[in-house]
Design an enzyme around this catalytic site. Structure first.
Site, PDB file in Angstrom:
ATOM      1  N   ASP A  62      33.254  42.514  38.825  1.00 29.56           N
ATOM      2  CA  ASP A  62      34.617  43.055  38.952  1.00 29.56           C
ATOM      3  C   ASP A  62      35.541  41.844  39.012  1.00 29.56           C
ATOM      4  O   ASP A  62      35.385  40.990  39.889  1.00 29.56           O
ATOM      5  CB  ASP A  62      34.698  43.904  40.232  1.00 29.56           C
ATOM      6  CG  ASP A  62      36.071  44.528  40.455  1.00 29.56           C
ATOM      7  OD1 ASP A  62      37.080  43.814  40.274  1.00 29.56           O
ATOM      8  OD2 ASP A  62      36.140  45.709  40.843  1.00 29.56           O
ATOM      9  N   HIS A  92      33.783  45.692  35.844  1.00 29.59           N
ATOM     10  CA  HIS A  92      34.904  46.465  36.352  1.00 29.59           C
ATOM     11  C   HIS A  92      36.140  45.658  36.001  1.00 29.59           C
ATOM     12  O   HIS A  92      36.327  44.553  36.514  1.00 29.59           O
ATOM     13  CB  HIS A  92      34.842  46.622  37.875  1.00 29.59           C
ATOM     14  CG  HIS A  92      34.164  47.879  38.306  1.00 29.59           C
ATOM     15  ND1 HIS A  92      34.064  48.259  39.613  1.00 29.59           N
ATOM     16  CD2 HIS A  92      33.573  48.859  37.574  1.00 29.59           C
ATOM     17  CE1 HIS A  92      33.425  49.420  39.680  1.00 29.59           C
ATOM     18  NE2 HIS A  92      33.116  49.802  38.465  1.00 29.59           N
ATOM     19  N   ASP A 131      38.659  49.659  36.701  1.00 32.40           N
ATOM     20  CA  ASP A 131      38.670  49.903  38.154  1.00 32.40           C
ATOM     21  C   ASP A 131      39.970  49.374  38.756  1.00 32.40           C
ATOM     22  O   ASP A 131      40.068  48.199  39.086  1.00 32.40           O
ATOM     23  CB  ASP A 131      37.454  49.225  38.808  1.00 32.40           C
ATOM     24  CG  ASP A 131      37.417  49.459  40.315  1.00 32.40           C
ATOM     25  OD1 ASP A 131      38.081  50.403  40.791  1.00 32.40           O
ATOM     26  OD2 ASP A 131      36.725  48.690  41.017  1.00 32.40           O
ATOM     27  N   LYS A 154      31.144  41.245  45.912  1.00 34.13           N
ATOM     28  CA  LYS A 154      32.551  41.100  46.290  1.00 34.13           C
ATOM     29  C   LYS A 154      32.675  39.931  47.253  1.00 34.13           C
ATOM     30  O   LYS A 154      31.746  39.629  48.001  1.00 34.13           O
ATOM     31  CB  LYS A 154      33.014  42.401  46.945  1.00 34.13           C
ATOM     32  CG  LYS A 154      34.492  42.442  47.258  1.00 34.13           C
ATOM     33  CD  LYS A 154      34.944  43.863  47.557  1.00 34.13           C
ATOM     34  CE  LYS A 154      36.395  43.878  47.939  1.00 34.13           C
ATOM     35  NZ  LYS A 154      36.954  45.214  48.064  1.00 34.13           N
ATOM     36  N   ASP A 181      42.293  40.998  45.683  1.00 29.93           N
ATOM     37  CA  ASP A 181      41.705  42.134  44.978  1.00 29.93           C
ATOM     38  C   ASP A 181      42.627  43.345  45.105  1.00 29.93           C
ATOM     39  O   ASP A 181      42.284  44.348  45.715  1.00 29.93           O
ATOM     40  CB  ASP A 181      40.327  42.429  45.602  1.00 29.93           C
ATOM     41  CG  ASP A 181      39.605  43.582  44.923  1.00 29.93           C
ATOM     42  OD1 ASP A 181      39.753  43.732  43.706  1.00 29.93           O
ATOM     43  OD2 ASP A 181      38.894  44.326  45.618  1.00 29.93           O
ATOM     44  N   ASP A 230      43.878  45.386  42.852  1.00 27.55           N
ATOM     45  CA  ASP A 230      43.677  46.509  41.937  1.00 27.55           C
ATOM     46  C   ASP A 230      44.955  46.990  41.266  1.00 27.55           C
ATOM     47  O   ASP A 230      45.192  48.190  41.147  1.00 27.55           O
ATOM     48  CB  ASP A 230      42.944  47.663  42.648  1.00 27.55           C
ATOM     49  CG  ASP A 230      41.466  47.357  42.823  1.00 27.55           C
ATOM     50  OD1 ASP A 230      40.776  47.250  41.794  1.00 27.55           O
ATOM     51  OD2 ASP A 230      41.012  47.184  43.966  1.00 27.55           O
ATOM     52  N   TRP A 253      28.104  49.785  44.940  1.00 28.09           N
ATOM     53  CA  TRP A 253      29.000  48.892  45.676  1.00 28.09           C
ATOM     54  C   TRP A 253      29.080  49.372  47.125  1.00 28.09           C
ATOM     55  O   TRP A 253      29.226  50.567  47.374  1.00 28.09           O
ATOM     56  CB  TRP A 253      30.414  48.862  45.081  1.00 28.09           C
ATOM     57  CG  TRP A 253      31.324  48.054  45.961  1.00 28.09           C
ATOM     58  CD1 TRP A 253      31.330  46.696  46.096  1.00 28.09           C
ATOM     59  CD2 TRP A 253      32.299  48.553  46.901  1.00 28.09           C
ATOM     60  NE1 TRP A 253      32.252  46.321  47.048  1.00 28.09           N
ATOM     61  CE2 TRP A 253      32.866  47.435  47.561  1.00 28.09           C
ATOM     62  CE3 TRP A 253      32.745  49.830  47.244  1.00 28.09           C
ATOM     63  CZ2 TRP A 253      33.855  47.559  48.544  1.00 28.09           C
ATOM     64  CZ3 TRP A 253      33.731  49.956  48.217  1.00 28.09           C
ATOM     65  CH2 TRP A 253      34.279  48.822  48.852  1.00 28.09           C
ATOM     66  N   GLU A 264      27.300  45.605  42.416  1.00 26.23           N
ATOM     67  CA  GLU A 264      28.626  44.977  42.340  1.00 26.23           C
ATOM     68  C   GLU A 264      28.892  44.121  43.580  1.00 26.23           C
ATOM     69  O   GLU A 264      28.965  44.624  44.695  1.00 26.23           O
ATOM     70  CB  GLU A 264      29.696  46.068  42.215  1.00 26.23           C
ATOM     71  CG  GLU A 264      31.121  45.534  42.166  1.00 26.23           C
ATOM     72  CD  GLU A 264      32.179  46.640  42.108  1.00 26.23           C
ATOM     73  OE1 GLU A 264      31.848  47.816  42.361  1.00 26.23           O
ATOM     74  OE2 GLU A 264      33.345  46.317  41.817  1.00 26.23           O
ATOM     75  N   HIS A 308      36.973  40.399  42.247  1.00 28.01           N
ATOM     76  CA  HIS A 308      36.060  40.134  43.352  1.00 28.01           C
ATOM     77  C   HIS A 308      35.636  38.680  43.521  1.00 28.01           C
ATOM     78  O   HIS A 308      34.589  38.395  44.100  1.00 28.01           O
ATOM     79  CB  HIS A 308      34.817  41.012  43.221  1.00 28.01           C
ATOM     80  CG  HIS A 308      35.097  42.451  43.535  1.00 28.01           C
ATOM     81  ND1 HIS A 308      34.111  43.373  43.741  1.00 28.01           N
ATOM     82  CD2 HIS A 308      36.269  43.101  43.701  1.00 28.01           C
ATOM     83  CE1 HIS A 308      34.655  44.551  44.003  1.00 28.01           C
ATOM     84  NE2 HIS A 308      35.967  44.411  43.979  1.00 28.01           N
TER      85      HIS A 308
HETATM   86  C1  RNT Z   1      35.814  47.852  45.592  1.00 28.09           C
HETATM   87  C2  RNT Z   1      35.073  47.906  44.315  1.00 28.09           C
HETATM   88  C3  RNT Z   1      34.636  49.270  43.893  1.00 28.09           C
HETATM   89  C4  RNT Z   1      35.700  50.314  44.057  1.00 28.09           C
HETATM   90  C5  RNT Z   1      35.389  51.627  43.365  1.00 28.09           C
HETATM   91  C6  RNT Z   1      36.257  52.730  43.852  1.00 28.09           C
HETATM   92  O1  RNT Z   1      36.322  46.612  45.858  1.00 28.09           O
HETATM   93  O2  RNT Z   1      35.796  47.295  43.301  1.00 28.09           O
HETATM   94  O3  RNT Z   1      34.163  49.220  42.601  1.00 28.09           O
HETATM   95  O4  RNT Z   1      36.937  49.880  43.587  1.00 28.09           O
HETATM   96  O5  RNT Z   1      34.074  51.904  43.440  1.00 28.09           O
HETATM   97 ZN    ZN Z   2      34.991  47.482  41.329  1.00 28.63          ZN
END
Ligand code: RNT
Ligand code: ZN
Length: 411
Positions: free
Chosen positions: A253, A280, A320, A222, A288, A290, A179, A220, A256
């Site tokens: 993810d 993820h 994640d 985004k 996003d 988290d 990523w 990955e 994303h």
């Molecule tokens: C960031 C991605 C990535 C990170 C990690 C820490 O938007 O989701 O995967 O969160 O690698």
């Molecule tokens: Zn991620």
């Protein structure tokens, strides 16, 4: 209560014992970075790359020993098979003055020793292309500066080698997920050239001669990051095409995409073409963000797609998220247990019967049946599973004790 739950599920044609047995075997890759707000151990300092951990709850792990101690405690409260997901920034350099492009297996040997001792199933890995001075103008693998690009290509190659080492140590394949934060805050003048540079960088990385039977390379995508709102180099379309053409793996993810796009829908689309898809699992609140993963509808849908499509093992499940506003260990355990709950929930559905109703276009019965599942005694089966894993529903008491004894002492 378990016995009566078993009967109610049996009436639907669901074998509860088989569900529990299957759940025990599904590994979840748990991220080390929930423990220290994604800071890492290699001196990067503050977090960059358009991602952010908010909050300042007391007790962040500040070094390798504290992080190991927190992982040990938190993971001991998580049921099921666990893998450890590391970022390159968690290298244990021990005074070795090397930069990220020179990281080698020896810098991760202490993690291997720890993971083996703790009974983890394996280690997954991630190059760290943020929180570093060579993230120049927010760009890494797509940088117009050849030296910057070359540095991160070397970093990724070293990460592939380190992942191969993990696979050798644990005797099974490990995932390495690429990523990058690359993108622009405002309207770009050129959207294609950065992507062509990223493509060239990935080609160089994959040409390093890694062992495909041991290392699963994922990319990955985004949609945007903080300060990177207008354009992301590694977009969804870019990576899906790159992965398909180069026989590597996509990582989805669920934070994303635009809020009305669902990974539960993307997953079966990719399963039509790929043997392996990586995930993820996070929880985005409006963006996003988290947030800690919770046992919510979209998580259940993701788990259903894995279970009902025979994709257990094919879908590499990793967590994640990062929350510094609450006890970090509790955040870890709550999210991992939510994923386990969702998988159990999906395993306790007679998918063959529901699929049949769909194929017969009996949408009336399908709706009624799907609603019935929602009030079956899922909690009784969950508690039985926890008991067999020598755990209880209450993990907070234990975490509070650890907090009062260990975390409170940290500055
Ligand atoms: C960031 C991605 C990535 C990170 C990690 C820490 O938007 O989701 O995967 O969160 O690698
Ligand atoms: Zn991620």
């Amino acid at each position: 209560m378990y016995d009566s739950a078993k009967k109610l599920y049996a009436a639907k044609g669901v074998d509860v014992e088989a569900a529990i047995a299957a759940l025990k075997e599904i590994p979840i890759s748990v991220h080390c970075w929930q423990g220290d707000d994604v800071i890492g151990l290699d001196g990067g300092g503050s977090l960059s790359g358009g991602i952010q951990t908010t909050g300042n709850y007391k007790g962040r792990a500040r070094n390798f020993d504290e992080l190991k101690s927190d992982i040990k405690k938190a993971f001991s409260l998580m049921p099921g098979k666990k893998r450890l997901n590391l970022h390159a920034s968690y290298a244990v350099l021990g005074g070795d003055k090397v930069d990220r492009d020179k990281y080698a297996p020896e810098h991760f040997a202490p993690w291997v020793e720890f993971a083996k001792k703790s009974g983890f199933d394996g280690i997954d890995f991630n190059p760290t292309m943020f929180s570093h001075p060579l993230v120049k103008n927010g760009l890494t693998l797509s940088s117009p500066d050849p030296e910057v690009r070359a540095f991160w290509v070397r970093h990724c190659i070293s990460c592939l080698k380190i992942t191969e080492y993990f696979a050798d140590e644990f005797g099974s394949p490990c995932t390495v997920n690429i990523w990058i934060p690359d993108g622009f805050k405002d309207v770009p003048a050129d959207r294609l050239t950065p992507r062509l540079r990223l493509k060239a960088s990935l080609d160089e990385i994959l040409a390093c001669g890694y062992d495909k039977s041991k290392v699963i390379v994922a990319v990955e995508s985004k949609v945007f990051g903080i300060g990177v709102e207008s354009y992301t180099v590694g977009s969804n379309e870019f990576y899906q095409n790159y992965a398909a053409k180069n026989d590597i793996c996509c990582l989805l993810d669920n934070g994303h995409y635009h809020p009305l796009e669902y990974v539960s829908d993307k997953l079966p689309a990719l399963l039509a073409f790929y043997d392996t898809v990586a995930l993820h699992v996070t929880r985005g609140v409006r963006w996003d963000s988290d947030h800690v993963v919770l046992f919510e509808d979209e998580l259940k849908e993701i788990a259903k797609e894995i279970v009902r499509n025979g994709a257990i093992g094919k879908v590499k499940i990793a967590l994640d998220y990062f929350d510094a506003s609450i006890n970090r260990l509790s955040a870890w355990v709550t999210g991992q247990r939510a994923m386990q709950k969702a998988l159990l929930y999906a395993l306790l559905i007679n998918h063959a019967a529901l699929k049949k109703l769909q194929d017969e276009s009996d949408f009336t019965a399908l709706m009624v049946e799907q609603e019935e599942y929602k009030t079956l005694p899922f909690g009784d089966v969950w508690r039985e599973y926890l008991e067999r894993e020598k755990l209880t529903e209450n993990y907070l008491t234990d975490i509070r004790k650890y907090e009062n004894k260990i975390l409170k002492e940290r500055n």
